[in-house]
Design an enzyme around this catalytic site. Structure first.
Site, PDB file in Angstrom:
ATOM      1  CD  GLU A  95      19.384  -6.230 -87.253  1.00  0.00           C
ATOM      2  OE1 GLU A  95      18.939  -6.072 -88.347  1.00  0.00           O
ATOM      3  OE2 GLU A  95      20.280  -5.744 -86.735  1.00  0.00           O
TER       4      GLU A  95
ATOM      5  NE  ARG B 246      23.511  -7.814 -65.382  1.00  0.00           N
ATOM      6  CZ  ARG B 246      23.090  -7.561 -64.186  1.00  0.00           C
ATOM      7  NH1 ARG B 246      23.643  -8.668 -63.217  1.00  0.00           N
ATOM      8  NH2 ARG B 246      22.931  -6.627 -63.666  1.00  0.00           N
TER       9      ARG B 246
END
Ligand SMILES: *Cc1c(COP(=O)(O)O)cnc(C)c1O
Length: 423
Positions: free
Chosen positions: A54, A236
Site C-alpha cells: 500500500e 487485466r
C-alpha cells in the site's frame, strides 16, 4: 502444461487446460480481448502476488517493498514514455485493478456526489461506468448522455448543446463500441468553453494510441483512463494518466480512496507489457490490427451487410442486424457454434432488448496477435456472411467449423506451453 496445478488440483487444472484449448482452437473476435504474451503471464503468475505494498514507491505502509518499488517505477516510467506527447508532462498511476476501478477513482477526485457529467450513451457504444443507472457512476453522480448521429458518427453538435445546457463538471469521451476516430480536440474545445474537466477513457484504443495509429488524447484531455488488457495486450488491469499537476489527487483517489493494496504481480506484468508496447514491432502489430479490421469490414459490406457508420477506422466494427431476421444474440450463438467468438451488441436506434440486441461487435486485436493478416480477415468475413445467410444449414456449419479450426491450427497460440490433457 501447468504440472504443479495438475498435481495439486486436477479439477481446476482441467478447466484451465480446457480454456487454453478453447483459445487455441477457436477464433477470438471479441473486440475487448487479446492474447497476452507468455512473459506478461509469467510476471502475473509470480510470487509478487504475495506482497502488500500500500502506498507508492518509496512511500509504502509496509516493509520489504524494495523490489516491488523497482518494478512499479519501471511500469510508471514506461507508461509515461508510451503516452507522453511533447509539451504535456504526465503523471501516471499503474495501480487500478481494472478499467472500472480507474474510472471510479477519477470521478472521486473530480466530482462531489450529485455533480453533473456527460458521457456517451450505453446503447450507442458507451460504457457502464459512464453513468449507467446500474453503475455507481450513475447512482452517485448525475449523468447526461450524448448519442450518435443517424450516420453512426459522434454528434459533436449535440455534445456542445448538452454541455451548454447542463454545465457539467466533467465531460467523458471514449467508448466500448465506437468504430471511428475520436476527435479529442473537438471535445477539448467544448470542455474549455463550459469550463469542464475533459476525461478520455481509452480502454479500447490504448494500444492504437500508444503505437501512434490513433490520435493521442493529450494535450486536449486533463485525465485519461484505460484498461491494460485490450489493444494494449497486457494483464487485466487499469491505468490512469493525467496532466502532471492532477496526478497527486488521482493517487489518493486510487489508494486509499477506492482500493487497498495494489496487485504487484499485475503491476510487474503491466511493466512487461508496456516494455513490449515500446518496441517497433508493436507499431507494426497495431497497423496490422487496423488493416485486418478494414479488410474484414470491406468484405462484410461487399457481402451486403450494414455496419454502423458504414465501416471502421480502428480495431472494431459493429454489424447492424436491425433489418436481419437474426438478432445479435442469434448471430452470437450461430457464429459461436462455428468456433468464432463474438459478442452481441446494441446498435443506435436499437429496437430489441439489451439481452437480445440487433448488433454484433467484431474486433481484430486477438486474431492479429496470432499472426493473421488481410487474407485471413477476408476469409473470416466470408465465413460470417455465409453463416448469417444460411443459419440452419448444418452442412455449411460443419464445413466452416472444420475450416476455421484448420486455420487456427496454422496460427498456433502459446505453442511453448505444449499440450497437456485433451479437453
Ligand atoms: C472495458 C472498458 C472499461 C472497463 O474495464 P474493466 O477492466 O472491465 O473494468 C471501461 N471503459 C471502457 C470504455 C471500456 O471499454
Amino acid at each position: 502444461m501447468f504440472s504443479s496445478l495438475l498435481a495439486a488440483d486436477p479439477e481446476v487444472h482441467a478447466s484451465v487446460v480446457a480454456e487454453v484449448t478453447r483459445q487455441r482452437h477457436d477464433l477470438e473476435l471479441i473486440a475487448s480481448e487479446n492474447h497476452a504474451s507468455l512473459a506478461v503471464m509469467e510476471a502475473m503468475g509470480s510470487p509478487l502476488t504475495n506482497k502488500y505494498a500500500e502506498g507508492l514507491p518509496g512511500r509504502r505502509y509496509y516493509g520489504g517493498c524494495e523490489h516491488v518499488d523497482v518494478v512499479e517505477n519501471i511500469a510508471r516510467k514506461r507508461a509515461r514514455e508510451l503516452f507522453t506527447v511533447e509539451g504535456c508532462p504526465l503523471g501516471v498511476n499503474v495501480q487500478p485493478h481494472s478499467g472500472a476501478q480507474a474510472n471510479s477513482a477519477v470521478f472521486l477526485t473530480l466530482m462531489q456526489p450529485g455533480d453533473t457529467f456527460l458521457g456517451l450513451d450505453l446503447s450507442h457504444g458507451g460504457h457502464l461506468t459512464h453513468g449507467s443507472p446500474v453503475n455507481s457512476s450513475g447512482k452517485i453522480y448525475q449523468a447526461f448522455h450524448y448519442t450518435l448521429r443517424e450516420d453512426g458518427y459522434l454528434d459533436m453538435d449535440q455534445v456542445r448543446d448538452l454541455a451548454r445546457k447542463h454545465r457539467p463538471k466533467v465531460i467523458v469521451c471514449g467508448a466500448s463500441a465506437y468504430p471511428r476516430t475520436i476527435d479529442f480536440a473537438a471535445f477539448g474545445a467544448i470542455a474549455r468553453e463550459v469550463d469542464a474537466v475533459l476525461m478520455a477513457d481509452i480502454a479500447h484504443i490504448a494500444g492504437l494510441v500508444a503505437a501512434g495509429v490513433h490520435p493521442s488524447p493529450f494535450p486536449h484531455c486533463d485525465v485519461v483512463t484505460t484498461t491494460t488488457h485490450k489493444t494494449l495486450r497486457g494483464p487485466r488491469g487499469g491505468l490512469i494518466l493525467a496532466k502532471r499537476e492532477r496526478i497527486k489527487a488521482m493517487n489518493s483517489a486510487v489508494f486509499p480512496g477506492t482500493q487497498g493494496g495494489p496487485l504487484m504481480h499485475v503491476i510487474a506484468a503491466k511493466a512487461v507489457a508496456f516494455g513490449e508496447a515500446l518496441q517497433p514491432s508493436f507499431r507494426i502489430y497495431q497497423q496490422q490490427v487496423l488493416e485486418n479490421a478494414s479488410a474484414m469490414a470491406d468484405r462484410l459490406v461487399e457481402r451486403g451487410h450494414r455496419l454502423v457508420s458504414g465501416g471502421t477506422d480502428n480495431h472494431l466494427m459493429l454489424l447492424d442486424l436491425s433489418d436481419h431476421p437474426l438478432s445479435g444474440k442469434d448471430a452470437e450463438n450461430l457464429l459461436g457454434s462455428a468456433g468464432i467468438t463474438v459478442n452481441k451488441n446494441t446498435v443506435p436506434g436499437e429496437r430489441r432488448s439489451p439481452f437480445v440486441t440487433s448488433g454484433v461487435r467484431l474486433g481484430t486485436p486477438a486474431m492479429t496477435t496470432r499472426g493473421m493478416q488481410r487474407a485471413e480477415a477476408v476469409q473470416v468475413a466470408d465465413w460470417i456472411a455465409d453463416l448469417l445467410a444460411s443459419p440452419s444449414d448444418a452442412t455449411l456449419l460443419a464445413r466452416v467449423r472444420a475450416d476455421l479450426h484448420a486455420l487456427c491450427g496454422q496460427f498456433p497460440l502459446y505453442p511453448e506451453l505444449g499440450g497437456g490433457g485433451a479437453a
